[in-house]
Design a protein around this motif. Structure first.
Motif, short mmCIF file in Angstrom:
data_model
loop_
_atom_site.label_atom_id
_atom_site.label_comp_id
_atom_site.label_asym_id
_atom_site.label_seq_id
_atom_site.Cartn_x
_atom_site.Cartn_y
_atom_site.Cartn_z
N TRP A 154 1.02 -1.26 0.04
CA TRP A 154 0.06 0.02 0.06
C TRP A 154 0.95 1.20 -0.04
O TRP A 154 2.07 1.43 0.75
CB TRP A 154 -0.89 0.22 1.46
N ILE A 155 0.68 1.94 -0.91
CA ILE A 155 1.41 3.41 -1.10
C ILE A 155 0.22 4.64 -0.56
O ILE A 155 -0.68 4.63 -1.25
CB ILE A 155 1.93 3.63 -2.26
N ASN A 156 0.90 5.61 0.01
CA ASN A 156 0.20 6.98 0.06
C ASN A 156 0.48 7.75 -1.33
O ASN A 156 1.36 7.72 -1.86
CB ASN A 156 0.83 7.80 1.12
N LYS A 157 -0.89 7.87 -1.80
CA LYS A 157 -1.05 8.50 -3.16
C LYS A 157 -0.45 9.80 -3.47
O LYS A 157 0.27 10.04 -4.19
CB LYS A 157 -2.56 8.60 -3.63
N LEU A 160 3.48 9.20 -3.52
CA LEU A 160 3.77 8.51 -4.70
C LEU A 160 3.76 9.50 -5.94
O LEU A 160 4.66 9.46 -6.67
CB LEU A 160 2.78 7.45 -4.93
N ILE A 167 3.68 3.10 -9.65
CA ILE A 167 4.09 1.69 -8.80
C ILE A 167 4.91 0.89 -9.15
O ILE A 167 5.41 0.45 -10.05
CB ILE A 167 2.59 0.97 -8.70
N PHE A 174 11.21 -0.87 -6.20
CA PHE A 174 10.90 -0.61 -4.79
C PHE A 174 11.91 -0.01 -4.30
O PHE A 174 11.72 1.07 -3.45
CB PHE A 174 10.34 -2.00 -4.13
N VAL A 262 0.76 5.40 7.18
CA VAL A 262 0.52 5.57 5.67
C VAL A 262 -0.36 6.34 5.51
O VAL A 262 -0.51 7.26 4.69
CB VAL A 262 0.67 4.13 4.80
N GLY A 268 5.59 6.08 3.92
CA GLY A 268 4.91 6.11 2.17
C GLY A 268 4.35 4.83 1.86
O GLY A 268 3.45 4.73 1.10
N MET A 269 4.93 3.64 2.41
CA MET A 269 4.45 2.35 2.02
C MET A 269 4.25 1.40 3.22
O MET A 269 4.95 1.56 4.34
CB MET A 269 5.39 1.67 1.05
#
Length: 425
Positions: A154-157, A160, A167, A174, A262, A268-269
């Motif tokens: 999962w990533i904070n939009k 990102l 992604i 990564f 997050v 971030g992830m």
């Protein structure tokens, strides 16, 4: 362990009586009746999801006696429940992952659900990969509530977007993204301090770097040759890098607290199963807008599943037995499964639940599960007590924990320890 024929006849009679009662009155029994359920769901999203089951039960005239025992990836619940079984005070039902279900069945503590399963056509309704983990020696002992996907991140939009909004699809990508975050003072990876959270990342690396066939060999079959391969060295190398992207204050942190980092943009992830999504949704966040979901790098369509089900313990009181029937049927109710899993972040075990209300993250998982099932890439989690017996699971987790907490330990040394654990179990 199958129940004696007389016990089976008693349960079948209970089922028939409950069905007849429902046909006459439209509800089960008196509103004052309750079923006690032991479980470990205590986070905000878990409690919200569980309310869907409670509401469904209430509509049938049965109350819910909540026995929630949080902590230590369910180990606290397991210990408390085992003490109750030893004391002869079993609850009506308990959340039970597969290896625990088998243990309770071996102790002859469970009641057969065969009559309900036959009447409800469970063998055709439930995802086929789950069925062997809901039965013991051919007898149904559990009703499934959800099917999670473990290998996700999962990533904070907003974070990102700062780095091109792409992604990562490989672990090299990564690492590159994580390095950029770290350089800018952002915690790249939110992680708690519990051993199972660390081992979950290890598991995702095995599937992502080795593929489904390798995961089957190294994890499910714990084959020493596969464990000692160069691939496993690379897995530990990458695990060391990921731990370096976490913050030093993670000791004792729960998984949902890491998810909140997050959500809040403090990290971030997060590499975590899709129950993390329930926390995002409960916080009012939307996939693709506030957060991004994806299978972990290298996973492709591979789907490592986690199963939560309810096991039903023997009860002497006929009313309690009838209430168990109502609870089991409520767990398997299509609307209840839809509402529960929409909130929990998981997929319904029932294959006939409509997908239209599920978000894009879930739809990716529906699609990947279907694609993976065609090539043998729908595989059980070992962290969540499915793929491995509890002793070998513990041995694997111990090695991962030692490696994570011993910076001087090399990947080669970790592989030797893991190979020893594989040989000795």
């Amino acid at each position: 362990m199958k129940l004696k024929s007389k016990q089976g006849q008693v349960w079948a009679s209970v089922v028939a009586s409950a069905v007849a009662s429902l046909a006459i009155s439209g509800v089960a029994s008196a509103q004052s009746q309750q079923v006690e359920v032991v479980h470990q769901w205590t986070s905000s999203s878990e409690a919200y999801a569980l309310q869907a089951l409670k509401d469904g039960l209430q509509k049938k005239g049965i109350g819910w006696k909540d026995s929630a025992i949080a902590g230590n990836d369910g180990a606290n619940q397991q210990q408390a429940l085992q003490a109750r079984l030893a004391a002869g005070s079993a609850p009506a039902a308990a959340q039970a992952q597969p290896q625990l279900l088998f243990s309770y069945a071996e102790q002859n503590e469970l009641t057969s659900l065969d009559s309900l399963a036959k009447a409800g056509n469970w063998d055709r309704l439930i995802s086929p990969e789950l069925i062997p983990y809901l039965k013991y020696k051919g007898t149904w002992y559990a009703a499934p509530m959800d099917e999670h996907r473990e290998n996700m991140f999962w990533i904070n939009k907003k974070i990102l977007q700062k780095y091109g909004d792409k992604i990562p699809t490989t672990w090299d990508e990564f690492n590159a993204l994580a390095e950029k975050m770290k350089k800018d003072g952002i915690i790249p990876v939110a992680l708690g301090g519990e051993d199972w959270q660390e081992a979950e990342i290890f598991s995702d690396l095995v599937i992502g770097m080795g593929g489904p066939a390798y995961y089957r060999k190294a994890i499910i079959e714990h084959d020493p040759a596969a464990v000692q391969s160069p691939t496993m060295v690379k897995v530990f190398d990458q695990l060391r890098k990921i731990i370096g992207y976490t913050d030093p204050n993670r000791a004792g942190r729960d998984w949902n607290v890491a998810t909140q980092m997050v959500i809040d943009g403090k990290a971030g992830m997060q590499i975590h199963a899709d129950w993390a999504k329930g926390e995002f949704l409960r916080a009012g966040k939307k996939p693709g807008v506030d957060f991004v979901c994806s299978a972990t790098p290298g996973s492709g369509h591979a789907f490592i599943w986690v199963l939560d089900s309810f096991a039903f313990f023997k009860q002497r009181n006929p009313t309690a037995q009838a209430d168990q029937v109502t609870l089991a049927n409520t767990v398997m109710d299509r609307d209840v499964q839809e509402n529960f899993n929409l909130r929990k972040g998981s997929l319904p075990p029932r294959l006939d639940v409509p997908q239209d209300k599920f978000d894009d993250c879930a739809k990716v998982n529906f699609s990947d599960r279907a694609a993976a099932s065609k090539v043998g890439a729908v595989l059980p989690s070992f962290i969540e007590n499915a793929a491995l017996e509890r002793d070998i699971r513990a041995a694997y987790v111990d090695v991962v924990t030692q490696f994570v907490n011993t910076p001087s330990m090399s990947s080669a040394d970790a592989v030797k320890k893991l190979a020893s654990a594989a040989r000795n179990n």
